[in-house]
Design a protein around this motif. Sequence first.
Motif, PDB file in Angstrom:
ATOM      1  N   THR A  65       0.694  -1.371  -0.022  1.00 19.38           N
ATOM      2  CA  THR A  65       0.159   0.105  -0.128  1.00 19.38           C
ATOM      3  C   THR A  65       0.817   1.214   0.002  1.00 19.38           C
ATOM      4  OG1 THR A  65      -0.317  -0.116   2.464  1.00 19.38           O
ATOM      5  CG2 THR A  65      -1.908  -1.181   1.158  1.00 19.38           C
ATOM      6  N   ASP A  66       2.078   1.228   0.367  1.00 20.96           N
ATOM      7  CA  ASP A  66       3.029   2.333   0.583  1.00 20.96           C
ATOM      8  C   ASP A  66       3.961   2.663  -0.388  1.00 20.96           C
ATOM      9  OD1 ASP A  66       4.491   0.206   1.326  1.00 20.96           O
ATOM     10  OD2 ASP A  66       5.265   1.172   2.937  1.00 20.96           O
ATOM     11  N   ARG A  67       3.991   1.741  -1.516  1.00 15.99           N
ATOM     12  CA  ARG A  67       4.834   1.790  -2.609  1.00 15.99           C
ATOM     13  C   ARG A  67       4.572   0.941  -3.591  1.00 15.99           C
ATOM     14  NH1 ARG A  67       6.529  -1.667   0.859  1.00 15.99           N
ATOM     15  NH2 ARG A  67       7.814  -3.568   0.346  1.00 15.99           N
ATOM     16  N   THR A  68       5.185   1.028  -4.950  1.00 19.84           N
ATOM     17  CA  THR A  68       5.036   0.508  -6.140  1.00 19.84           C
ATOM     18  C   THR A  68       6.374  -0.492  -6.507  1.00 19.84           C
ATOM     19  OG1 THR A  68       3.483   2.218  -7.067  1.00 19.84           O
ATOM     20  CG2 THR A  68       4.410   0.619  -8.579  1.00 19.84           C
ATOM     21  N   PRO A  69       6.526  -1.580  -6.495  1.00 16.36           N
ATOM     22  CA  PRO A  69       7.567  -2.306  -6.762  1.00 16.36           C
ATOM     23  C   PRO A  69       8.022  -2.083  -8.138  1.00 16.36           C
ATOM     24  CG  PRO A  69       6.067  -3.590  -5.459  1.00 16.36           C
ATOM     25  CD  PRO A  69       5.253  -2.412  -5.941  1.00 16.36           C
ATOM     26  N   ALA A  70       9.132  -1.647  -8.662  1.00 13.55           N
ATOM     27  CA  ALA A  70       9.355  -1.358  -9.840  1.00 13.55           C
ATOM     28  C   ALA A  70      10.265  -2.622 -10.611  1.00 13.55           C
ATOM     29  CB  ALA A  70      10.455  -0.351 -10.026  1.00 13.55           C
ATOM     30  N   VAL A  71       9.844  -2.719 -11.759  1.00 13.72           N
ATOM     31  CA  VAL A  71      10.478  -4.126 -12.811  1.00 13.72           C
ATOM     32  C   VAL A  71      11.394  -3.584 -13.441  1.00 13.72           C
ATOM     33  CG1 VAL A  71       9.813  -5.801 -14.168  1.00 13.72           C
ATOM     34  CG2 VAL A  71       8.287  -5.245 -12.304  1.00 13.72           C
ATOM     35  N   ARG A  72      12.635  -4.307 -13.348  1.00 14.94           N
ATOM     36  CA  ARG A  72      13.619  -3.682 -14.490  1.00 14.94           C
ATOM     37  C   ARG A  72      14.055  -4.676 -15.475  1.00 14.94           C
ATOM     38  NH1 ARG A  72      12.996   1.213 -12.729  1.00 14.94           N
ATOM     39  NH2 ARG A  72      13.723   1.873 -10.672  1.00 14.94           N
ATOM     40  N   TRP A  73      14.050  -4.370 -16.825  1.00 10.94           N
ATOM     41  CA  TRP A  73      14.033  -5.277 -17.785  1.00 10.94           C
ATOM     42  C   TRP A  73      15.431  -5.165 -18.497  1.00 10.94           C
ATOM     43  CZ3 TRP A  73      10.042  -8.694 -18.928  1.00 10.94           C
ATOM     44  CH2 TRP A  73       8.771  -8.281 -18.373  1.00 10.94           C
ATOM     45  N   ARG A  74      16.022  -6.475 -18.785  1.00 10.54           N
ATOM     46  CA  ARG A  74      17.327  -6.417 -19.518  1.00 10.54           C
ATOM     47  C   ARG A  74      17.375  -7.307 -20.754  1.00 10.54           C
ATOM     48  NH1 ARG A  74      21.985  -4.182 -17.377  1.00 10.54           N
ATOM     49  NH2 ARG A  74      21.703  -3.052 -15.347  1.00 10.54           N
ATOM     50  N   LEU A  75      17.806  -6.974 -21.779  1.00 10.22           N
ATOM     51  CA  LEU A  75      17.930  -7.786 -22.822  1.00 10.22           C
ATOM     52  C   LEU A  75      19.157  -8.131 -23.234  1.00 10.22           C
ATOM     53  CD1 LEU A  75      16.195  -9.203 -25.105  1.00 10.22           C
ATOM     54  CD2 LEU A  75      17.087  -7.419 -26.555  1.00 10.22           C
ATOM     55  N   ASP A  76      19.766  -9.473 -22.978  1.00 12.75           N
ATOM     56  CA  ASP A  76      21.114  -9.855 -23.100  1.00 12.75           C
ATOM     57  C   ASP A  76      22.023  -8.932 -22.404  1.00 12.75           C
ATOM     58  OD1 ASP A  76      20.526 -11.633 -25.132  1.00 12.75           O
ATOM     59  OD2 ASP A  76      20.586 -10.085 -26.949  1.00 12.75           O
ATOM     60  N   GLY A  77      21.539  -8.555 -21.101  1.00  8.78           N
ATOM     61  CA  GLY A  77      22.514  -7.934 -20.034  1.00  8.78           C
ATOM     62  C   GLY A  77      22.351  -6.401 -20.135  1.00  8.78           C
ATOM     63  N   ARG A  78      21.603  -5.860 -21.166  1.00  5.43           N
ATOM     64  CA  ARG A  78      21.434  -4.277 -21.347  1.00  5.43           C
ATOM     65  C   ARG A  78      20.158  -3.972 -20.891  1.00  5.43           C
ATOM     66  NH1 ARG A  78      23.399  -6.175 -26.272  1.00  5.43           N
ATOM     67  NH2 ARG A  78      21.396  -5.562 -27.164  1.00  5.43           N
ATOM     68  N   PRO A  79      20.118  -2.755 -20.381  1.00  4.75           N
ATOM     69  CA  PRO A  79      18.840  -2.165 -19.767  1.00  4.75           C
ATOM     70  C   PRO A  79      17.892  -1.846 -20.855  1.00  4.75           C
ATOM     71  CG  PRO A  79      20.594  -1.293 -18.508  1.00  4.75           C
ATOM     72  CD  PRO A  79      21.158  -1.965 -19.635  1.00  4.75           C
ATOM     73  N   VAL A  80      16.633  -2.161 -20.592  1.00  3.14           N
ATOM     74  CA  VAL A  80      15.704  -1.884 -21.516  1.00  3.14           C
ATOM     75  C   VAL A  80      14.671  -0.892 -20.865  1.00  3.14           C
ATOM     76  CG1 VAL A  80      13.754  -2.745 -22.859  1.00  3.14           C
ATOM     77  CG2 VAL A  80      15.716  -4.075 -22.724  1.00  3.14           C
ATOM     78  N   ALA A  81      14.240   0.315 -21.606  1.00  2.00           N
ATOM     79  CA  ALA A  81      13.368   1.389 -20.946  1.00  2.00           C
ATOM     80  C   ALA A  81      11.877   0.837 -21.389  1.00  2.00           C
ATOM     81  CB  ALA A  81      13.847   2.838 -21.672  1.00  2.00           C
ATOM     82  N   THR A  82      11.036   1.066 -20.361  1.00  2.00           N
ATOM     83  CA  THR A  82       9.577   0.604 -20.609  1.00  2.00           C
ATOM     84  C   THR A  82       8.432   1.728 -20.677  1.00  2.00           C
ATOM     85  OG1 THR A  82       9.420   0.224 -18.289  1.00  2.00           O
ATOM     86  CG2 THR A  82       9.979  -1.628 -19.965  1.00  2.00           C
ATOM     87  N   GLY A  83       8.919   2.878 -19.823  1.00  2.00           N
ATOM     88  CA  GLY A  83       7.896   3.779 -19.480  1.00  2.00           C
ATOM     89  C   GLY A  83       7.212   3.508 -18.245  1.00  2.00           C
ATOM     90  N   PRO A  84       6.032   4.307 -18.103  1.00  2.00           N
ATOM     91  CA  PRO A  84       5.296   4.172 -16.722  1.00  2.00           C
ATOM     92  C   PRO A  84       4.838   2.688 -16.426  1.00  2.00           C
ATOM     93  CG  PRO A  84       5.126   6.074 -17.777  1.00  2.00           C
ATOM     94  CD  PRO A  84       5.515   5.390 -18.598  1.00  2.00           C
ATOM     95  N   ASN A  85       4.323   1.997 -17.703  1.00  2.00           N
ATOM     96  CA  ASN A  85       3.874   0.600 -17.395  1.00  2.00           C
ATOM     97  C   ASN A  85       5.153  -0.223 -17.601  1.00  2.00           C
ATOM     98  OD1 ASN A  85       2.620  -1.844 -17.408  1.00  2.00           O
ATOM     99  ND2 ASN A  85       1.973  -1.719 -19.569  1.00  2.00           N
ATOM    100  N   ASP A  86       5.613  -0.704 -16.464  1.00  2.00           N
ATOM    101  CA  ASP A  86       6.967  -1.692 -16.535  1.00  2.00           C
ATOM    102  C   ASP A  86       6.351  -2.966 -16.428  1.00  2.00           C
ATOM    103  OD1 ASP A  86       6.329  -1.413 -13.791  1.00  2.00           O
ATOM    104  OD2 ASP A  86       8.271  -0.949 -13.195  1.00  2.00           O
ATOM    105  N   ARG A  87       5.085  -3.450 -16.412  1.00  2.00           N
ATOM    106  CA  ARG A  87       4.656  -4.703 -16.185  1.00  2.00           C
ATOM    107  C   ARG A  87       4.655  -5.581 -17.496  1.00  2.00           C
ATOM    108  NH1 ARG A  87       5.603  -2.556 -11.632  1.00  2.00           N
ATOM    109  NH2 ARG A  87       4.258  -3.480  -9.800  1.00  2.00           N
TER     110      ARG A  87
END
Length: 412
Positions: free
Chosen positions: A223-245
């Motif tokens: 209720t007090d926070r939004t868990p963030a999902v971090r995506w990587r492709l072949d080890g490199r970060p991938v940006a997703t925008g506000p919908n990281d699901r």
Amino acid sequence: MPGGTYSGPEPSSTHHTLLTERQMRDRRAKWWRWLGEESESGGVIGRFEGGLYSTEGVWRPSRHSLMKTLGYAFDQVEREVMVQAISAKVNPVQDHTPASAPIGADRTVWVDTLHPVGGALSVTWRLDGRTLPTHGARTVDLRKLRLSPGAHTLTATVTDPTPFVRDPAVRASAALTRTVTWTVDPSLTTVRDGAAAAFTGHTPTGSPVGARAVVHADTTHPTDRTPAVRWRLDGRPVATGPNDRDLDLRSLRLTPGTHTLTARLAGTEEKLSWTVDATSASVSYELSEPVRTVRRAGRPPEYVYDGPFTMRLTARDDQEGAVVSQFRVDGDGWYTYYGWPTDADAPFRFTPGGTVIDDLVYGKLGRSRAVPWDDASPDHGTHTIEYRTIDAAGNVGRARSFLVTLVPPGRP
């Protein structure tokens, strides 16, 4: 009776009509929104006589489709009806912050949605009727909104933006759009639930996903926070925008080959991993013996026949799972290859007039788009046959082609 002339009133079914194309457009009736579009089943969506088990007096959208001929796809008009019917059996909102009683303004509010493989659902948040700039986020932190005293109304509208639907009434129906409503009372204090951040659901990891798939990873909802999902492709970060699901792999323009996709839950050791198959399956063809073979620079191989011929397609893939082979003739609709209708182990048979099986015609070459050998024999001429594959991960292979020329029997 079947095969007769239809004599009833305007059919209630979406994909049958007595109207002309102009009447459909003028009245904005039936499939007027799709008229002139290239049909998924081949040709152009228009008005073709025959339907409702009658051959005359009633019209359908496409020359042929799976509704009429096995092997072809459904056309867009039929598909839109099916999308509405199938979608109506599930709720695009899978779960959400409880809305049966007012909630405080000192917390996060969330919705979990379905995750179609072909595209993420859209989520629009509104506060007292005003759209919030959340850009598709599945969670809103009410603390950042600095709400004034008094009750407020918060809504989350989930919509399936599938291009398979063009009718606004269908889009707005409960099959494709649902809204959740909360009353927010800033005087209330939210009891912290102590929920830990963790993954709760995700695209299956046991088999490869395709290069055009949408991969998802859902989480718990403290209720007090939004868990963030971090995506990587072949080890490199991938940006997703506000919908990281949801991660739409089409946006990454993957190079052919095999890739590794991971999703990590920020601040935890939670991690998911997928193999991404970005290589299409291959397919080869085997034809019956031609009269002769012609090879010209810059053109596909050409096979000359003076009668019926057969074609066998054999698909291969470097990943496990079924592969679908397809072919089409002279730019018509893609036809799913499954051997011969009466014998799955036999090759497909082509003839100028086709073969009738259970009142359906298979393997008819018809009139060529090329100049025929003889105007008196319109089924003789050169035809282009394309072939391709769709593998288990959904990758569609690049179409290749060869030419077939039919000549009258005995002609050199």
